[in-house]
Write an enzyme that holds these catalytic residues in place. Sequence first.
Site, short mmCIF file in Angstrom:
data_model
loop_
_atom_site.label_atom_id
_atom_site.label_comp_id
_atom_site.label_asym_id
_atom_site.label_seq_id
_atom_site.Cartn_x
_atom_site.Cartn_y
_atom_site.Cartn_z
N GLU A 60 37.53 -1.95 -62.82
CA GLU A 60 38.24 -1.05 -61.91
C GLU A 60 38.78 0.16 -62.67
OE1 GLU A 60 38.67 -4.36 -61.95
OE2 GLU A 60 37.66 -4.86 -60.06
N HIS A 129 43.15 -12.14 -52.66
CA HIS A 129 42.30 -11.41 -51.72
C HIS A 129 43.07 -11.05 -50.45
CE1 HIS A 129 39.57 -13.65 -54.31
NE2 HIS A 129 38.66 -12.74 -54.06
#
Lengths: 337, 415
Positions: A60, A129
Amino acid sequence: MTAMTMIEAIRDAHMVAMESDDRVVVFGEDVGYFGGVFRCTQGLQERFGDHRCFDSPISEAGIVGAAVGMAAYGLRPCVEIQFADYVYPAYDQIVSEAARVRHRSAGDFSAPIVVRMPTGGGIFGGQTHSQSPEALFTHVSGLKTVVVSNPHDAKGLLIAAIEDDDPVVFLEPKRVYNGPFDGHHDRPIVPWSKHPLGDVPDGHYSIEIGKARVHREGSDLTVLAYGTLVHVAQAAAEEQGIDAEVIDLRTLVPLDVDAIVESVEKTGRCLVVHEATLTSGFGAELCAVVQERCLFHLEAPIRRVCGWDTPYPHAHEWSYFPGPDRVGRAMRELLST
Amino acid sequence: MTTDRDDTDQPLRLRIPEPARGQHAPDRVRYISAAGEMQKPALDEKVERVALMRKQLVRVLDDEGRAVGDWAPDISVDEKRRGLRNMMLVRSYDARLLRAHRQGKTSFYMQSLGEEAIACGQQQALLPGDMHFPTYRQQGLLISADYPLVTMMNQVLSNEHDPLHGRQLPVMYSSKAHGFFTISGNLATQYIQAVGWAMASALRGGTEIAAAWIGEGATAESDFHAALVFASTYQAPVILNIVNNHWAISTPEDFARGASATFADRGYGFSIPAIRVDGNDYLAVYAASQWAAERARKNLGPTLIEWITLRVGAHSTSDDPSVYRPPEETEQFPLGDPIQRLRQHLEFLDEWDEERHVALQAEVDTQVNEAFAEADSHGSVKTGDVGSARTMFDDVFAELPRHLREQRDRVEELS
């Protein structure tokens, strides 16, 4: 107008933006050949080629850092972080770099990038998540933060975000990708095709960043909401028979203060809801804004209904989620004060 | 899980790298080749073969000032003299601003004493339009690109003529027109950005390449590793510079290098050709930079270069190296001083002498002093000549949003 899910609307926004500006490039984990784990970039590589839409390594920091460099070259990268929960390795690149490049170089360089990420819970995603990290971005000067709640707005706001000259964090509540989830997890899913906000204008259109939308007009109280909680608040109001005005903020920074003030001055009561954890959440900022600007119109203290200050639990997801029961209870309490 | 723990098992031990103080300075530079010893690989040499050179050092200038071996670059005497002048200008510039700090005219300064050849030499090997993503010790890039000294000084003084409006710590320059990306104070972030910039150039079919800069200590940051993955995966046209000046504030290079032999070793795992270069040898710097740039321009991908040099001065004006570094280190440093070595080379060629050197020193000092007098006439952060506070709200966004407008109004009410 075409009936679309939020996924299709986001895909369409990419198509339109990439068609109109060849500086727009799209990349991230699994976004190229596969089209993204939520399919939001499906078909882009096929249509625009692998120099416009491509897969990236699982990094990321690398994705956002490379995007900052590409923006310095003159491109307009729109990148995907697979889950908002994964954004933390990129946080330095977003906070210290993308958000600061224009200011620290006095406009010599800028970082017109969009960092898209699925956010929020309600999908049995557990703590990695399901998070809603919007407050980590709204606290940073130089970032715009958008949270969408429906296909119509998602397309218009994503196009606006890609065309914006500043970095935009674009949060997509994954629970409303396929339908306007009202918080009743035990009921059948309502598809976007049966909802007016699933009607998406064809071709190019944009929605101004920084403008809220009155989702439901009402006079009893104001609910300040964004993302999934817009639909939860609407359901709660209807189930309780309370004439709540539900404001979908859509953009958290810059915030549409006028829309907030106008509604709260009208109703005299304000409920702030979000899925993110309570403490230091964006709701605290909303409470401060209402208190500073509407105190003498308030007939009751402002209330908040948010996620608990715990990690997002897997098995106890529906005890954590601020569903219509909790929101409805707060509405009743607010009206009885 | 087969057996219980055995009482006779050895206790585990952790290795903490030793502080450098007390070590002999010459020992701290590993693997020094003789000038001309390391062969120059073909531009498209297999990475495995380049990796065999991991413990060698590209050196061109020998102890007598001769340029020897196949790395010796084909550049004119005028270009060499220009390199010498640029390095002397950087050193004079640094000295003047260090003095300005001691005079209380600025809050902070960072010099590049002893490392001047690396930035100056690489800048000379690249082209206008290429983009550097520097750290805080590459002022030589700007000076070698003829960026106005007085503008740099205005930035350091944070006065009203600072093009960055006093927003940045001194030395955090920015100039897109001079191929110099805005410096971040956060280490290593620029490394992956350089790779992204290079990727963009290749995506668009451009001809410009990028140069990433990092100190050896900051290679421990994760952004460094992300940069190498991206550079390798996409074969980005980028030069990945690691300036190994042996010091990360007080910690010696061992902490970032770990148990690897060299920082150049970092390249092989990513299949990125990596070489070690004598960073105090201007001709080696030029030649290696040129080699890496040509690889990038011919779509042969990234090149990693570990520059061996020494941070002769303190980390910054906020640092006191006497606490942690051996006092004789500079004197014993085996790669000498970059200015002296290029001067010796020009003298060997009979293209330079004491008289000309003294004259050039006087010329660059005058240039620096005149620039400083001009910058100083605009005042500094210390004298309060810093421009309007309202400018802090500019450039947060392209257009000022309402909440910042309101806050700016408040600042004006209060002032």
